[in-house]
Scaffold this motif. Structure first.
Motif, PDB file in Angstrom:
ATOM      1  N   SER A 457      48.699  38.732  35.773  1.00 53.88           N
ATOM      2  CA  SER A 457      49.216  37.991  36.929  1.00 53.88           C
ATOM      3  C   SER A 457      48.484  36.667  37.110  1.00 53.88           C
ATOM      4  CB  SER A 457      49.105  38.839  38.199  1.00 53.88           C
ATOM      5  OG  SER A 457      47.750  39.125  38.492  1.00 53.88           O
ATOM      6  N   ALA A 458      47.160  36.651  36.872  1.00 54.70           N
ATOM      7  CA  ALA A 458      46.409  35.401  37.000  1.00 54.70           C
ATOM      8  C   ALA A 458      46.849  34.394  35.938  1.00 54.70           C
ATOM      9  CB  ALA A 458      44.911  35.673  36.884  1.00 54.70           C
ATOM     10  N   ALA A 459      47.035  34.868  34.691  1.00 54.40           N
ATOM     11  CA  ALA A 459      47.480  33.974  33.617  1.00 54.40           C
ATOM     12  C   ALA A 459      48.858  33.404  33.924  1.00 54.40           C
ATOM     13  CB  ALA A 459      47.485  34.722  32.292  1.00 54.40           C
ATOM     14  N   VAL A 460      49.748  34.246  34.433  1.00 57.33           N
ATOM     15  CA  VAL A 460      51.097  33.788  34.770  1.00 57.33           C
ATOM     16  C   VAL A 460      51.038  32.699  35.837  1.00 57.33           C
ATOM     17  CG1 VAL A 460      53.265  34.487  35.876  1.00 57.33           C
ATOM     18  CG2 VAL A 460      52.253  35.908  34.078  1.00 57.33           C
ATOM     19  N   GLU A 461      50.198  32.890  36.844  1.00 63.71           N
ATOM     20  CA  GLU A 461      50.106  31.892  37.913  1.00 63.71           C
ATOM     21  C   GLU A 461      49.531  30.574  37.391  1.00 63.71           C
ATOM     22  OE1 GLU A 461      48.600  31.584  42.578  1.00 63.71           O
ATOM     23  OE2 GLU A 461      48.605  33.515  41.513  1.00 63.71           O
ATOM     24  N   PHE A 462      48.506  30.664  36.509  1.00 58.92           N
ATOM     25  CA  PHE A 462      47.976  29.444  35.878  1.00 58.92           C
ATOM     26  C   PHE A 462      49.099  28.660  35.209  1.00 58.92           C
ATOM     27  CE2 PHE A 462      43.536  31.450  35.026  1.00 58.92           C
ATOM     28  CZ  PHE A 462      43.123  31.073  36.297  1.00 58.92           C
ATOM     29  N   LEU A 463      49.883  29.368  34.411  1.00 57.05           N
ATOM     30  CA  LEU A 463      50.914  28.714  33.597  1.00 57.05           C
ATOM     31  C   LEU A 463      52.032  28.151  34.464  1.00 57.05           C
ATOM     32  CD1 LEU A 463      51.031  31.329  30.698  1.00 57.05           C
ATOM     33  CD2 LEU A 463      50.129  29.008  30.558  1.00 57.05           C
ATOM     34  N   GLN A 464      52.448  28.916  35.450  1.00 55.38           N
ATOM     35  CA  GLN A 464      53.532  28.443  36.313  1.00 55.38           C
ATOM     36  C   GLN A 464      53.105  27.215  37.106  1.00 55.38           C
ATOM     37  OE1 GLN A 464      54.435  32.033  38.498  1.00 55.38           O
ATOM     38  NE2 GLN A 464      56.090  32.602  37.087  1.00 55.38           N
ATOM     39  N   GLN A 465      51.858  27.200  37.546  1.00 56.78           N
ATOM     40  CA  GLN A 465      51.363  26.023  38.272  1.00 56.78           C
ATOM     41  C   GLN A 465      51.334  24.782  37.388  1.00 56.78           C
ATOM     42  OE1 GLN A 465      47.553  26.958  39.976  1.00 56.78           O
ATOM     43  NE2 GLN A 465      48.388  28.333  41.534  1.00 56.78           N
ATOM     44  N   SER A 466      51.275  24.980  36.066  1.00 60.24           N
ATOM     45  CA  SER A 466      51.239  23.850  35.139  1.00 60.24           C
ATOM     46  C   SER A 466      52.622  23.494  34.601  1.00 60.24           C
ATOM     47  CB  SER A 466      50.298  24.166  33.970  1.00 60.24           C
ATOM     48  OG  SER A 466      48.974  24.345  34.443  1.00 60.24           O
ATOM     49  N   GLY A 467      53.671  24.117  35.139  1.00 62.68           N
ATOM     50  CA  GLY A 467      55.028  23.726  34.790  1.00 62.68           C
ATOM     51  C   GLY A 467      55.710  24.551  33.722  1.00 62.68           C
ATOM     52  N   TYR A 468      55.048  25.560  33.191  1.00 63.24           N
ATOM     53  CA  TYR A 468      55.658  26.348  32.111  1.00 63.24           C
ATOM     54  C   TYR A 468      56.633  27.387  32.661  1.00 63.24           C
ATOM     55  CZ  TYR A 468      52.063  24.376  29.078  1.00 63.24           C
ATOM     56  OH  TYR A 468      51.266  23.521  28.374  1.00 63.24           O
ATOM     57  N   GLN A 469      57.646  27.723  31.846  1.00 62.75           N
ATOM     58  CA  GLN A 469      58.508  28.859  32.118  1.00 62.75           C
ATOM     59  C   GLN A 469      57.824  30.096  31.538  1.00 62.75           C
ATOM     60  OE1 GLN A 469      61.367  28.289  33.955  1.00 62.75           O
ATOM     61  NE2 GLN A 469      60.518  26.200  34.001  1.00 62.75           N
ATOM     62  N   VAL A 470      57.666  31.137  32.316  1.00 63.72           N
ATOM     63  CA  VAL A 470      56.849  32.274  31.886  1.00 63.72           C
ATOM     64  C   VAL A 470      57.655  33.566  31.905  1.00 63.72           C
ATOM     65  CG1 VAL A 470      54.721  33.564  32.265  1.00 63.72           C
ATOM     66  CG2 VAL A 470      54.799  31.133  32.827  1.00 63.72           C
ATOM     67  N   LEU A 471      57.556  34.309  30.800  1.00 66.79           N
ATOM     68  CA  LEU A 471      58.079  35.665  30.699  1.00 66.79           C
ATOM     69  C   LEU A 471      56.890  36.592  30.474  1.00 66.79           C
ATOM     70  CD1 LEU A 471      61.034  34.937  28.241  1.00 66.79           C
ATOM     71  CD2 LEU A 471      61.149  35.096  30.739  1.00 66.79           C
ATOM     72  N   THR A 472      57.009  37.847  30.873  1.00 64.68           N
ATOM     73  CA  THR A 472      55.873  38.767  30.744  1.00 64.68           C
ATOM     74  C   THR A 472      56.280  40.061  30.063  1.00 64.68           C
ATOM     75  OG1 THR A 472      56.255  39.783  32.909  1.00 64.68           O
ATOM     76  CG2 THR A 472      54.808  37.847  32.837  1.00 64.68           C
ATOM     77  N   ALA A 473      55.288  40.682  29.410  1.00 68.57           N
ATOM     78  CA  ALA A 473      55.449  42.005  28.809  1.00 68.57           C
ATOM     79  C   ALA A 473      54.120  42.728  28.951  1.00 68.57           C
ATOM     80  CB  ALA A 473      55.842  41.893  27.342  1.00 68.57           C
ATOM     81  N   ALA A 474      54.192  44.025  29.301  1.00 65.50           N
ATOM     82  CA  ALA A 474      52.971  44.792  29.566  1.00 65.50           C
ATOM     83  C   ALA A 474      52.309  45.319  28.304  1.00 65.50           C
ATOM     84  CB  ALA A 474      53.279  45.953  30.505  1.00 65.50           C
TER      85      ALA A 474
END
Length: 563
Positions: A457-474
């Motif tokens: 979740s922290a990595a996703v927030e970093f990336l989204q704040q920098s403008g990236y489109q983010v998908l996740t997988a557990a």
């Protein structure tokens, strides 16, 4: 029927030398093809091969050598190169002696010697060999001497000489055996210690660094949310500094245990030293003089440049402390050739090495302290002034790089640490220029594969704040299913160690065969050699070690995407 194609019950006619004689290209000599040999030569060869005594034929005026299995043992390291060679070229150290033998026997004479001493180079070094020698002419088909039959029986000196030599060497042999045994036992103890620490560190490092990543990630996010709160910024900075100290401690333990991920390349030490002087001077202070010495043409070595620079920095800081902050530190390099005697018990092979040394004239160490110097957590510094892992880290790095490290010290005279790295003949790695641009972010689609929900979740927030489109997988299984279903991504940002059937290395293999290939960035607190070999990363493998911050993440992503 081909000559020597049947043994007819004679072992010698079907032995090693019979096979070598059949296979040899005799057209390179005056004897010509084997199927054109004279009956006399064939019969003599068969007689020679059947004998259990060391025999050799010297055929023709050049004395081309043909010998049996027993003589091949006598020839030592020169076998099988003597076969087909003129005797004066095969044994150049006794060429004059053998020329006299050929001249005498080809003229019809015979020669014999009892306990004849000749100095031979059977294994590359001179040795006195005592022999009974018997030489007789061998007739050709026309009845004229065409070659020489030599009987060579190696003898020993008299009983008194043998006993004297044995007595002189016995004490040294016993001492060498004891020394070798002690060295082997010490090496075994060190190896067992490394394995124990390595197993413990490797087992803890992954989970420990994941915990640090959760803490660091949330601290960085908190700092971003409370930009205008100086109290928050101050406390967050202090907490992040503590996280970094914890990460350093973990990395040092992995280094000592030889399990840190390395990214080795081929470097000329001179290029490393050129950029190191300024860094060392800033770290050591103006009251320390650094004397850097290198040969004009140092050999290349295959090392992780960052880790080598860290090792030299660690050693230089230790030297500064031994000098109490004032004096001269000599950092030098040399091309050296190590022999077997030096390498015995050190876990390295004889050959060419580059020796990098750091020496001071400080207070030095007594033998008891020196013996413990590389031990993890051992330090002579006051509490709070060192972890005791600096030298341990250097030790592990050098060993993991295939080298050896030695340290000598005397109280009141100073200390010298010498690192030996194997020479490599491979071409130097071309270093790409570093970019000074700010890594502000991007617009690409990134698939984050991480089994730890808090880290993810922290990595996703970093990336989204920098403008990236983010998908996740557990985990890798979910990620592979998404990719096979056609989800388009520009980069896969994946943890290395995860549960499930699909491993991070499988995702990387899939990404590599796509058209165009999909970029992959690994992250881990400890790779457990899943994406490396002997903990050495290939040049096309990108790893971001945990714990990391948003700036490091953005920089790595832009680097991997090729900006």
């Amino acid at each position: 029927m081909q000559f020597l194609s049947e043994s007819h019950g004679c072992c010698g006619w079907n032995g090693e030398m019979a096979e070598r004689i059949r296979a040899f290209d005799w057209t390179l000599t005056e004897l010509g093809r084997i199927d054109t040999w004279s009956n006399s030569l064939r019969s003599t060869v068969q007689l020679l091969l059947a004998s259990p005594v060391p025999l050799v034929i010297l055929w023709g005026r050049p004395g081309y050598m043909i010998y049996n299995d027993a003589y091949s043992v006598f020839a030592g390291g020169l076998h099988p190169y003597l076969l087909g060679s003129p005797v004066e070229l095969g044994w150049p150290e006794v060429a004059e002696f053998n020329r006299r033998v050929l001249d005498t026997c080809l003229a019809g004479g015979t020669l014999s010697y009892h306990n004849k001493e000749l100095e031979l180079l059977r294994d590359g070094k001179p040795e006195a060999v005592f022999m009974d020698l018997y030489y007789s002419p061998v007739a050709g088909d026309d009845g004229v001497p065409a070659g020489v039959m030599a009987v060579v029986v190696e003898t020993r000196k008299t009983a008194e000489e043998s006993l004297l030599k044995f007595t002189r060497n016995l004490e040294q042999r016993v001492a060498d055996e004891v020394e070798a045994r002690l060295a082997a036992e010490e090496q075994l103890r060190q190896s067992q210690k490394l394995e124990a620490i390595g197993g413990l560190t490797g087992g803890v490092a992954h989970d420990f660094n994941n915990l640090l990543q959760v803490i660091a990630g949330n601290l960085h996010l908190l700092a971003r949310h409370e930009r205008d709160n100086p109290n928050v910024q101050r406390r967050v900075s202090a907490a992040i500094a503590a996280v970094e100290r914890g990460a350093t401690l973990s990395a040092q333990l992995l280094a000592f245990a030889r399990r840190q991920p390395l990214s080795p390349a081929v470097y000329n030490p001179r290029h490393i030293f050129e950029g190191l002087g300024e860094l060392l001077q800033r770290a050591l202070g103006e009251t320390i003089h650094i004397d850097m010495q290198l040969p004009d043409d140092p050999w290349c070595i295959h090392v992780d440049r960052n880790q080598l620079e860290n090792a030299l920095l660690n050693l230089a800081i230790n030297a500064r402390d031994a000098l109490h902050g004032e004096g001269t530190i000599v950092i030098s390099g040399a091309n050296v050739v190590l022999d077997r005697a030096f390498c015995a018990g050190k876990g390295i092979s004889a050959g060419d090495y580059v020796r990098l040394s750091v020496a001071d004239t400080g207070e030095g160490m007594d033998p008891a302290t020196l013996k413990q110097a590389f031990e993890p957590f051992f330090t002579t510094k006051a509490d709070g002034h060192g972890t005791g892992l600096g030298l341990s880290m250097v030790f592990g790095f050098v060993k993991q790089s295939g080298g050896h490290i030695d340290m000598t010290s005397r109280v009141g005279q100073g200390t010298q640490v010498q690192m030996y790295f194997p020479r490599t003949e491979r071409p130097q790695t071309r270093e790409l220029p570093t970019r000074g641009a700010q890594h502000s972010g991007g617009h690409e689609t990134i698939l984050v594969v991480e089994d730890n929900e808090e880290v993810r979740s922290a990595a996703v927030e970093f990336l989204q704040q920098s403008g990236y489109q983010v998908l996740t997988a557990a985990n890798g299984d979910c990620a592979m299913q998404m990719l096979l279903e056609g989800v388009a991504v520009d980069l896969i940002f994946t943890d290395v160690v995860m549960p499930g059937l699909i491993k991070s290395s499988d995702l990387a293999s899939w990404a590599k065969i796509q058209t165009p290939p999909v970029a992959v960035l690994f992250t881990s607190g400890h790779t457990r050699d899943i994406i490396s070999r002997n903990h050495q990363l290939s040049p096309d493998t990108h790893l971001l070690s945990k714990p990391y911050g948003p700036d490091a993440l953005m920089a790595m992503i832009r680097n991997v995407l090729g900006d």
